[in-house]
Each structure stands twice: as structure tokens, then as C-alpha cells.
Design a protein around this motif. Structure first.
Motif, mmCIF file in Angstrom:
data_model
loop_
_atom_site.group_PDB
_atom_site.id
_atom_site.type_symbol
_atom_site.label_atom_id
_atom_site.label_comp_id
_atom_site.label_asym_id
_atom_site.label_seq_id
_atom_site.Cartn_x
_atom_site.Cartn_y
_atom_site.Cartn_z
ATOM 1 N N UNK A 89 0.871 -1.282 0.087
ATOM 2 C CA UNK A 89 0.145 -0.005 0.119
ATOM 3 C C UNK A 89 0.959 1.239 0.117
ATOM 4 N N UNK A 90 1.937 1.240 0.645
ATOM 5 C CA UNK A 90 2.917 2.351 0.732
ATOM 6 C C UNK A 90 3.435 2.666 -0.730
ATOM 7 N N UNK A 91 3.977 1.516 -1.326
ATOM 8 C CA UNK A 91 4.366 1.640 -2.777
ATOM 9 C C UNK A 91 3.153 2.458 -3.531
ATOM 10 N N UNK A 92 1.919 1.792 -3.282
ATOM 11 C CA UNK A 92 0.716 2.504 -4.397
ATOM 12 C C UNK A 92 0.892 3.862 -4.144
ATOM 13 N N UNK A 93 0.789 4.290 -2.929
ATOM 14 C CA UNK A 93 0.525 5.835 -2.441
ATOM 15 C C UNK A 93 1.477 6.323 -2.973
ATOM 16 N N UNK A 94 3.009 6.028 -2.602
ATOM 17 C CA UNK A 94 3.995 6.802 -3.479
ATOM 18 C C UNK A 94 4.090 6.958 -5.136
ATOM 19 N N UNK A 95 3.571 5.806 -5.801
ATOM 20 C CA UNK A 95 3.470 5.656 -7.202
ATOM 21 C C UNK A 95 2.132 6.692 -7.685
ATOM 22 N N UNK A 96 0.977 6.692 -6.625
ATOM 23 C CA UNK A 96 0.285 7.749 -7.111
ATOM 24 C C UNK A 96 0.348 9.212 -6.972
ATOM 25 N N UNK A 97 1.268 9.409 -5.876
ATOM 26 C CA UNK A 97 1.793 10.861 -5.893
ATOM 27 C C UNK A 97 2.746 11.192 -7.107
ATOM 28 N N UNK A 98 3.692 10.311 -7.438
ATOM 29 C CA UNK A 98 4.448 10.459 -8.527
ATOM 30 C C UNK A 98 4.068 10.608 -9.902
ATOM 31 N N UNK A 99 3.030 9.693 -10.045
ATOM 32 C CA UNK A 99 2.340 9.893 -11.220
ATOM 33 C C UNK A 99 1.497 10.941 -11.258
ATOM 34 N N UNK A 100 0.796 11.626 -10.352
ATOM 35 C CA UNK A 100 0.314 12.911 -10.347
ATOM 36 C C UNK A 100 1.198 14.104 -10.700
ATOM 37 N N UNK A 101 2.463 14.012 -10.001
ATOM 38 C CA UNK A 101 3.407 15.240 -10.119
ATOM 39 C C UNK A 101 4.034 15.011 -11.553
ATOM 40 N N UNK A 102 4.009 13.604 -12.202
ATOM 41 C CA UNK A 102 4.616 13.615 -13.425
ATOM 42 C C UNK A 102 3.725 14.240 -14.581
ATOM 43 N N UNK A 103 2.280 13.975 -14.472
ATOM 44 C CA UNK A 103 1.576 14.593 -15.118
ATOM 45 C C UNK A 103 1.611 16.103 -15.078
ATOM 46 N N UNK A 104 1.530 16.705 -13.824
ATOM 47 C CA UNK A 104 1.616 17.805 -13.812
ATOM 48 C C UNK A 104 2.742 18.676 -14.417
ATOM 49 N N UNK A 105 3.834 17.893 -14.193
ATOM 50 C CA UNK A 105 5.197 18.532 -14.934
ATOM 51 C C UNK A 105 5.291 18.320 -16.357
ATOM 52 N N UNK A 106 4.634 17.575 -17.024
ATOM 53 C CA UNK A 106 4.394 17.310 -18.536
ATOM 54 C C UNK A 106 3.467 18.428 -19.080
ATOM 55 N N UNK A 107 2.257 18.542 -18.241
ATOM 56 C CA UNK A 107 1.693 20.022 -18.638
ATOM 57 C C UNK A 107 2.418 21.199 -18.492
ATOM 58 N N UNK A 108 3.216 21.234 -17.445
ATOM 59 C CA UNK A 108 3.921 22.701 -17.311
ATOM 60 C C UNK A 108 4.988 22.707 -18.311
ATOM 61 N N UNK A 109 5.571 21.594 -18.651
ATOM 62 C CA UNK A 109 6.939 21.617 -19.536
ATOM 63 C C UNK A 109 6.073 21.911 -20.989
ATOM 64 N N UNK A 110 5.109 21.469 -21.343
ATOM 65 C CA UNK A 110 4.635 21.727 -22.635
ATOM 66 C C UNK A 110 4.025 23.127 -22.756
ATOM 67 N N UNK A 111 3.779 23.584 -21.725
ATOM 68 C CA UNK A 111 2.757 24.939 -21.740
ATOM 69 C C UNK A 111 1.489 24.572 -22.119
ATOM 70 N N UNK A 112 0.781 23.610 -21.695
ATOM 71 C CA UNK A 112 -0.710 23.199 -22.042
ATOM 72 C C UNK A 112 -1.529 24.226 -21.259
ATOM 73 N N UNK A 113 -2.263 24.938 -21.902
ATOM 74 C CA UNK A 113 -3.530 25.852 -21.453
ATOM 75 C C UNK A 113 -4.879 25.595 -21.670
ATOM 76 N N UNK A 114 -5.966 26.126 -21.054
ATOM 77 C CA UNK A 114 -7.249 25.737 -21.638
ATOM 78 C C UNK A 114 -7.899 25.181 -20.325
ATOM 79 N N UNK A 115 -9.208 24.910 -20.693
ATOM 80 C CA UNK A 115 -10.078 24.444 -19.592
ATOM 81 C C UNK A 115 -9.646 22.771 -19.171
ATOM 82 N N UNK A 116 -9.390 22.092 -20.199
ATOM 83 C CA UNK A 116 -9.093 20.870 -19.980
ATOM 84 C C UNK A 116 -7.736 20.437 -19.453
ATOM 85 N N UNK A 117 -6.842 21.265 -19.683
ATOM 86 C CA UNK A 117 -5.585 21.159 -18.738
ATOM 87 C C UNK A 117 -5.870 21.806 -17.324
#
Length: 343
Positions: A84-112
Motif C-alpha cells: 500500500x505504501x508503494x501504491x500511495x507513492x506511485x500515485x503521488x509520483x504519477x500525479x506530479x509527473x502529469x503535472x510536470x508534463x503539462x507545465x513543460x509543454x505549456x498546455x493551457x485551456x479548460x481541460x489542462x
């Protein structure tokens, strides 16, 4: 999760989202404990790539832990916690990775913006669950070492699964209430209701979970020290528990200082938000490395399968002798025990 004003607004309306110098001291600029954190200065662009690289490495490591602890290694009370600890850490890292991809690509708009909001909520929930699991692991390990007869004979069989389920429910409840007060009521991270929720969340993390994590570790350290004086070999699982708690305590220093200064003195966060977020990412990515270092056999010069290394990291070798006999909850690994040794 970092939500910087310069990332989420167009240059034309940036003045509506970023505070002026006179307004900055009144804003609660904590990068993770608020749904909509506000920072006067954007982080360096290279930080997005650092976050992305660190998150991908952490996802690979936690993915291996999920695979081996979930499918390749026999289920034990502690392997359930680490799963369960690995699941929680993987969930946080996945959320942070998606956030970083959006910021790196400069994605804007309602969906982003919607994806960013989901990542913030998911990241906060998994972070709270991850921190809550650490004192549960420390307390159960301390109980298994100090009271082995009770632990191995009278412990409820499904205690680990029930505790993990309750901690996940607590994380969902706290995150849902936090999101309600900070988004649906205040609409701003600087509102009074959101600040009260941040205060409650900080108390839960630093004044409830941390002491419940540290006190069992101190008892475990004293017990290990006494055993060392008697020249008895301590279990690798003790090292894993102490190392994972130490990694969190060291990596959360900046976050704790920021929260404490604002909670007590109403002083804005002295550290940049990306520094504390980087420490949290390191904490979530470092646990598989801890399992590997604790489980590897230094006498083996050849490469060992990761399954064997992770299996050895969970070995609580002395428990059979401490408990007096093997039980269904005992870690059944390659231990050299004979029937004559069991009482």
C-alpha cells in the motif's frame, strides 16, 4: 503539488493571479498544503525536467515493488503495508509527473486546468495516505519486536489490511473536506476556511503522524541496541522501517518549517515551493532504493534477482525464536530453522 501563478495564466491576466509585493505577506504560499498555492516567483524551467525525470525513476522503482510484493512474494503482514505504501507513492509520483508534463509543454485551456486540479487532489490524497502508513508500519513492527508472544499468537489475522483500508479512507475524507473548503467555499487559497483546513492538515501530518512514527522507532532503536550488546543479529526489516521513516523525516523538514512558521507566526513560506516538492518526490522515490540496499547480500558478488533482494529485505529473522513458534502470520522465507529449535 505545485501550482504556480505564472504557469496557469496568460501574460495578459497574470496580474489577476499573482500577488503584488504588498499582498504577498497576507497569502498562504505553501506549495503542497493548499489546493491553489500562490507564489510570487516561478521556479526555473529546468525544475520541470528534474521533476519529470525523478518521478519516472520513482515510478519504475515503486512499480517493481508493487509487482514483487503483490505477485511474486508471499503475502505477510508487513508486505501488505509496503504494498500500500508503494501504491500511495506511485500515485503521488504519477500525479506530479502529469503535472510536470503539462507545465513543460505549456498546455493551457479548460481541460489542462481540469487535469491540474485532479492531479492536485490525487497528489494530496496519496501523500496523506503515504505519511499515515509510516506510523502504522513503525507501530506494528515495534509491537512485533517488544511483544512477540502476543503479536504472533493473538494478533488479528487481517489487521494489516484493515489498517490500510482505514488509512486510505482517512486520506480520502481529509482530502475531500480540504477540497470542499478550499475550492467550493473560498475559491482562493488565502481564504479563512482554507487556511483553517491547512492548519488541521498540518497538525495531522506533523503533530499526530510524526510522533506516532518517531516514538515506536525510538523504542525499536533501544531494543536493537540492547540486542547488539548481547551480540544478537537484528533483522533486516528493522533497518527498512528505520530507514523509510528517516527518509521521510529528513525530506519533510522544509515542508514542516514552512507550515510551522505560517501557523505560529503568520510568516509566508521562506523556501521556494519547488524545493519542498522536490523533497517530497525524493521521499516517494527513495523507498525502493531503501528496500534494495537493505535486502542485498554484500557477500554475493554476482547479480541477484530483485525478487530475492526484496524478499530478504522483509525478512524478520529473529521473530521465530522470539515468538516461540511459527504462526500463519510469520514471514515464511528461507530461514534455517529446525523443529528442535522451536519451543
Amino acid at each position: 503539488m505545485v501550482g504556480n501563478c505564472s504557469w496557469e495564466g496568460q501574460p495578459a491576466d497574470r496580474s489577476k493571479m499573482c500577488p503584488g509585493p504588498s499582498e504577498a505577506p497576507e497569502l498562504y504560499s505553501r506549495g503542497f498544503l493548499t489546493i491553489e498555492p500562490i507564489s510570487p516567483l516561478p521556479p526555473p524551467a529546468v525544475m520541470n525536467y528534474i521533476f519529470l525525470l525523478l518521478c519516472l525513476c520513482g515510478l519504475v522503482g515503486n512499480g517493481l515493488v508493487l509487482w514483487f510484493f503483490g505477485f511474486s512474494i508471499k503475502r505477510t503482514p508487513f508486505s501488505i503495508y509496503f504494498l500500500h505504501l508503494a501504491s500511495a507513492d506511485a500515485g503521488y509520483l504519477f500525479s506530479k509527473a502529469v503535472f510536470s508534463i503539462l507545465n513543460t509543454g505549456g498546455f493551457l485551456g479548460t481541460f489542462a486546468d481540469y487535469i491540474r486540479a485532479v492531479c492536485r487532489v490525487a497528489g494530496l490524497c496519496t501523500f496523506v495516505a503515504s505519511v499515515g502508513l509510516l506510523p502504522a508500519i513503525s507501530s506494528e513492527r515495534c509491537a512485533s519486536v517488544l511483544f512477540p508472544a502476543w503479536y504472533w499468537h493473538q494478533r488479528p489475522r487481517r489487521l494489516s489490511a484493515v489498517v490500510c483500508a482505514l488509512l486510505w479512507a482517512l486520506a480520502l475524507l481529509v482530502t475531500g473536506i480540504h477540497h470542499y473548503f478550499c475550492v467550493f467555499l473560498d475559491r482562493q487559497a488565502s481564504g479563512p476556511a482554507c487556511r483553517h483546513m491547512d492548519t488541521f492538515l498540518g497538525i495531522l501530518l506533523f503533530l499526530v503522524f510524526c510522533p506516532l512514527m518517531v516514538l515506536p522507532c525510538l523504542a525499536l532503536i533501544l531494543h536493537v541496541e540492547c540486542r547488539a550488546r548481547r551480540r544478537q543479529r537484528s533483522a533486516k526489516l528493522n533497518h527498512v522501517v528505520l530507514a523509510t521513516d528517516s527518509v521521510f523525516l529528513v525530506s519533510s523538514i522544509y515542508l514542516g518549517i514552512d507550515w510551522f512558521l505560517f501557523w505560529v507566526f503568520q510568516i509566508p513560506a521562506p523556501f521556494p515551493e519547488y524545493v519542498t516538492d522536490l523533497c517530497i518526490c525524493i521521499n516517494s522515490s527513495a523507498k525502493p532504493v531503501v528496500y534494495f540496499l537493505a535486502g542485498r547480500d554484500k557477500s554475493q558478488r554476482l547479480w541477484e534477482p530483485l525478487r530475492v533482494v526484496f524478499q530478504r529485505a522483509l525478512r524478520d529473522g529473529a521473530e521465530l525464536g522470539e515468538a516461540g513458534a511459527g504462526t500463519p502470520n510469520t514471514v515464511t522465507m528461507e530461514m534455517q530453522c529446525t523443529p528442535g529449535n522451536a519451543s
